[in-house]
Scaffold this active site. Structure first.
Site, PDB file in Angstrom:
ATOM      1  N   ASP A   3      -5.051  -6.983  -6.256  1.00 54.20           N
ATOM      2  CA  ASP A   3      -5.136  -5.821  -5.364  1.00 54.20           C
ATOM      3  C   ASP A   3      -4.709  -4.497  -5.991  1.00 54.20           C
ATOM      4  O   ASP A   3      -5.293  -3.471  -5.685  1.00 54.20           O
ATOM      5  CB  ASP A   3      -4.292  -6.081  -4.109  1.00 54.20           C
ATOM      6  CG  ASP A   3      -4.657  -5.164  -2.949  1.00 54.20           C
ATOM      7  OD1 ASP A   3      -5.866  -4.893  -2.766  1.00 54.20           O
ATOM      8  OD2 ASP A   3      -3.752  -4.705  -2.241  1.00 54.20           O
ATOM      9  N   ARG A  39      -5.018 -13.345   7.574  1.00 54.39           N
ATOM     10  CA  ARG A  39      -4.574 -13.285   6.176  1.00 54.39           C
ATOM     11  C   ARG A  39      -3.759 -14.496   5.765  1.00 54.39           C
ATOM     12  O   ARG A  39      -3.146 -15.160   6.611  1.00 54.39           O
ATOM     13  CB  ARG A  39      -3.672 -12.048   5.997  1.00 54.39           C
ATOM     14  CG  ARG A  39      -4.357 -10.723   6.300  1.00 54.39           C
ATOM     15  CD  ARG A  39      -4.917 -10.144   5.058  1.00 54.39           C
ATOM     16  NE  ARG A  39      -5.776  -8.997   5.318  1.00 54.39           N
ATOM     17  CZ  ARG A  39      -6.196  -8.197   4.334  1.00 54.39           C
ATOM     18  NH1 ARG A  39      -5.846  -8.402   3.091  1.00 54.39           N
ATOM     19  NH2 ARG A  39      -7.006  -7.194   4.606  1.00 54.39           N
ATOM     20  N   HIS A  76      -6.041   0.910  -6.796  1.00 53.71           N
ATOM     21  CA  HIS A  76      -6.383  -0.195  -5.901  1.00 53.71           C
ATOM     22  C   HIS A  76      -7.335  -1.131  -6.653  1.00 53.71           C
ATOM     23  O   HIS A  76      -8.534  -1.168  -6.375  1.00 53.71           O
ATOM     24  CB  HIS A  76      -7.046   0.391  -4.645  1.00 53.71           C
ATOM     25  CG  HIS A  76      -7.222  -0.583  -3.534  1.00 53.71           C
ATOM     26  ND1 HIS A  76      -8.150  -0.399  -2.533  1.00 53.71           N
ATOM     27  CD2 HIS A  76      -6.584  -1.732  -3.240  1.00 53.71           C
ATOM     28  CE1 HIS A  76      -8.076  -1.409  -1.687  1.00 53.71           C
ATOM     29  NE2 HIS A  76      -7.142  -2.225  -2.089  1.00 53.71           N
ATOM     30  N   LYS A 120       0.827  -1.212   0.000  1.00 54.97           N
ATOM     31  CA  LYS A 120       0.000   0.000   0.000  1.00 54.97           C
ATOM     32  C   LYS A 120       0.863   1.265   0.000  1.00 54.97           C
ATOM     33  O   LYS A 120       0.527   2.255  -0.649  1.00 54.97           O
ATOM     34  CB  LYS A 120      -0.930   0.021   1.208  1.00 54.97           C
ATOM     35  CG  LYS A 120      -1.777  -1.215   1.365  1.00 54.97           C
ATOM     36  CD  LYS A 120      -2.703  -1.401   0.210  1.00 54.97           C
ATOM     37  CE  LYS A 120      -3.649  -2.568   0.473  1.00 54.97           C
ATOM     38  NZ  LYS A 120      -4.583  -2.788  -0.609  1.00 54.97           N
TER      39      LYS A 120
HETATM   40  O1  SAT Z   1      -4.637  -4.480   5.009  1.00 54.26           O
HETATM   41  S1  SAT Z   1      -3.729  -4.493   3.863  1.00 54.26           S
HETATM   42  O2  SAT Z   1      -3.513  -3.122   3.417  1.00 54.26           O
HETATM   43  O3  SAT Z   1      -2.456  -5.080   4.217  1.00 54.26           O
HETATM   44  C1  SAT Z   1      -4.413  -5.381   2.623  1.00 54.26           C
HETATM   45  C2  SAT Z   1      -5.587  -4.736   2.013  1.00 54.26           C
HETATM   46  O4  SAT Z   1      -6.300  -3.961   2.665  1.00 54.26           O
HETATM   47  O5  SAT Z   1      -5.806  -4.995   0.827  1.00 54.26           O
HETATM   48 MN    MN Z   2      -6.319  -3.851  -0.901  1.00 58.02          MN
END
Ligand code: SAT
Ligand code: MN
Length: 570
Positions: free
Chosen positions: A259, A353, A212, A192
């Site tokens: 993502d 995760r 995103h 991110k």
């Molecule tokens: O929470 S994270 O930013 O690591 C992953 C996501 O939100 O896509």
């Molecule tokens: Mn994401």
């Protein structure tokens, strides 16, 4: 940061060359590698060493041997636990206070506040489109956190400092400074922090898009393939869509990424996308052989799971995994406590995760690593909208599409510190990820649409999450979302099969394949309600005024007024 380090520079010893990582490894080799590092990289490391004062410095080479050595060291330290049911899979339990991104402590550091965020809302509420920190405040924050931080004794197997967590971005210097959290989005800085926040700023400066978005390839029964990029807020089913198994005979889906998309125009004016990541960092709960078989097949080897539950026979467990637990097997929760089905607290953290290499996904697209990227024919925006928003609609044109992206709203997710089912605004699913003023971001999208010779993708909005009066989903979702992709492909192919509504273009009743879906009705999927859209437009106007203020491009406000006019005539 540079200045802070400069000041410290005089009083600390010269940085020693790094130790070889492997036990018994050659110091000389490591010294040679160090010598081969480009001077700016060496300087960067040396400054970090002077500031943080680590016990040792290791220069990673990314080799499999190094990976194996790191894993066994982390196991010895109690950070990782092996999961012998699978091949080279591991479980990490974080400090329970360090389980998600921390938006309130994620900041952009720029000279002028306006370069980072639009003006503060009237009344002084918190700005929802990011947080700004001044360079002096940042320098002070660094001073309060970093000097000697690596000398401190470890207090647990998951070092973190929730009270002082800070994830700072210096877009002018393309620099990221993160402190106090080991959670993915706060600490995997290539994700991110770089690939969205810093990259969105690079993209604006250089005329491309860092978004995103998942990227998928969809092939129709005749063999025609198209690529689609889609933006949804975190944990909204993006990974499921990116790896979908179509429930429509003859259709195929391939995954390019789940993502992040970097999209740039090629010489022919087509927008081409790459996935800048090499793996998936997906939400575990809800993932099963029914909902996402390709993800389940991806995470059987070489995967690190964080904050999931585990079984006494060395497997993983989470809510919705949909796998019977063998008799005699016991379960342990993400907190390391014995757990039995029916316990009031979940076995896995809702934001637990898996972190797995992308090339293990059985449906990776043959072009997923092509440096030229894949040509994007359609961009999809979406969100969790329990009422009022149709299953799918197409924007009238690019400018309207930018408005649709800016107007995205979704029920809150577990990926951040928010809780509950609140509807949150999330423009372009980028709200937590803008690397510069969100109003300027919308202006950049509008400018992309004006680019000479651009062959722009069509823009759509989808909502898989409509509910009926009894709270049941009216759309089966998952593989059936291929039916919506099929309509989107037909639009890209130029088929005349849409009807105009005040909100956008929706499939004509005969154009969306609902065969074999008993109980699913077109009318339920395409609600048309004047009171709903009047309320939505009112709320959007309030949101724009409070959060974007005068930084909202006038074209976007113009699109809202046009929507209001069309709704009035409903
Ligand atoms: O929470 S994270 O930013 O690591 C992953 C996501 O939100 O896509
Ligand atoms: Mn994401």
């Amino acid at each position: 940061m540079q200045k802070v380090i400069g000041r410290l520079g005089g009083c600390v010893p010269r940085v020693p060359p790094p130790a070889a990582f492997q036990r018994g490894g050659s110091r000389r080799k490591a010294g040679k590698r160090w010598g081969l590092c480009p001077p700016p990289a060496r300087q960067f490391v040396e400054e970090g060493v002077r500031l943080c004062r680590p016990r040792a410095l290791r220069l990673c080479d990314g080799s499999p041997a190094e990976g194996a050595a790191l894993l066994s060291q982390l196991q010895a330290e109690g950070v990782l636990h092996p999961l012998p049911k699978y091949d080279n899979c591991w479980l990490a339990r974080t400090d329970p206070r360090d389980v998600a991104r921390v938006e309130s402590r994620t900041v952009l550091v720029t000279e002028r506040e306006r370069d980072a965020i639009p003006p503060k809302p009237p009344g002084g509420g918190p700005q929802q489109l990011g947080n700004w920190m001044s360079p002096p405040a940042f320098e002070q924050a660094v001073q309060e956190r970093f000097p000697g931080c690596m000398e401190e004794p470890l207090v647990s197997q998951w070092p973190c400092d929730p009270a002082r967590t800070l994830v700072a971005h210096l877009p002018d210097q393309r620099r990221i400074v993160s402190f106090g959290s080991g959670y993915g989005g706060n600490s995997l800085l290539g994700k991110k922090c770089f690939a969205l926040r810093i990259a969105s700023r690079l993209a604006r400066d250089e005329g491309w898009l860092a978004e995103h978005m998942l990227i998928l390839g969809v092939t129709d029964p005749a063999g025609k393939k198209r690529y689609v990029a889609a933006a949804f807020p975190s944990a909204c089913g993006k990974t499921n869509l990116a790896m979908m198994t179509p429930a429509l005979p003859g259709w195929r889906v391939h995954c390019v990424g789940d993502d992040i998309a970097w999209m740039k125009f090629d010489a022919e004016g087509r927008l081409r996308a790459i996935n800048p990541e090499s793996g998936f960092f997906g939400v575990a709960p809800g993932t099963s052989m029914r909902t996402n078989p390709n993800a389940m097949l991806t995470v059987r080897a070489n995967t690190i799971f964080t904050n999931v539950g585990c079984t006494s026979d060395g497997g993983v467990y989470w809510e919705g995994i949909d796998q019977p637990v063998r008799p005699g097997t016991t379960l342990t929760s993400w907190l390391g406590q014995p757990w039995t089905p029916g316990d009031p607290q979940p076995c896995a953290h809702p934001n637990s995760r898996f972190c797995a290499p992308a090339n293990q996904c059985p449906i990776m697209d043959p072009a997923w690593e092509d440096p030229e990227g894949v040509p994007i024919d359609a961009i999809i925006f979406g969100g969790r909208r329990p009422e009022g928003v149709p299953l799918v609609y197409e924007a009238f044109n690019w400018r309207h599409g930018v408005f649709v992206g800016s107007a995205m709203r979704s029920e809150a997710t577990a990926a951040a510190e928010h809780t509950g089912r609140r509807l949150m605004h999330d423009p372009f699913a980028m709200r937590p990820f803008f690397g510069y003023n969100a109003g300027q971001y919308l202006a950049h999208w509008l400018a992309v649409g004006e680019r000479e010779g651009a062959r722009l993708p069509r823009i759509f909005h989808v909502n898989w999450f409509l509910r009926d009066g009894a709270g049941r989903f009216v759309w089966p979702g998952f593989g059936h979302n291929a039916r919506v992709l099929a309509w989107i492909c037909s639009r890209v192919a130029g088929e005349d099969n849409a009807k105009t509504t005040p909100v956008g273009l929706v499939p004509r009743e005969d154009a969306l394949d609902l065969d074999g879906l008993p109980g699913v009705s077109y009318a339920d999927l395409f609600p048309v309600s004047r009171p709903f859209w009047e309320k939505e437009a009112r709320e959007l106007r309030r949101y724009y005024e409070e959060n974007f203020g005068e930084d909202l491009p006038k074209e976007v406000m113009g699109e809202l007024s046009a929507l209001e006019e069309r709704v009035k005539k409903m």
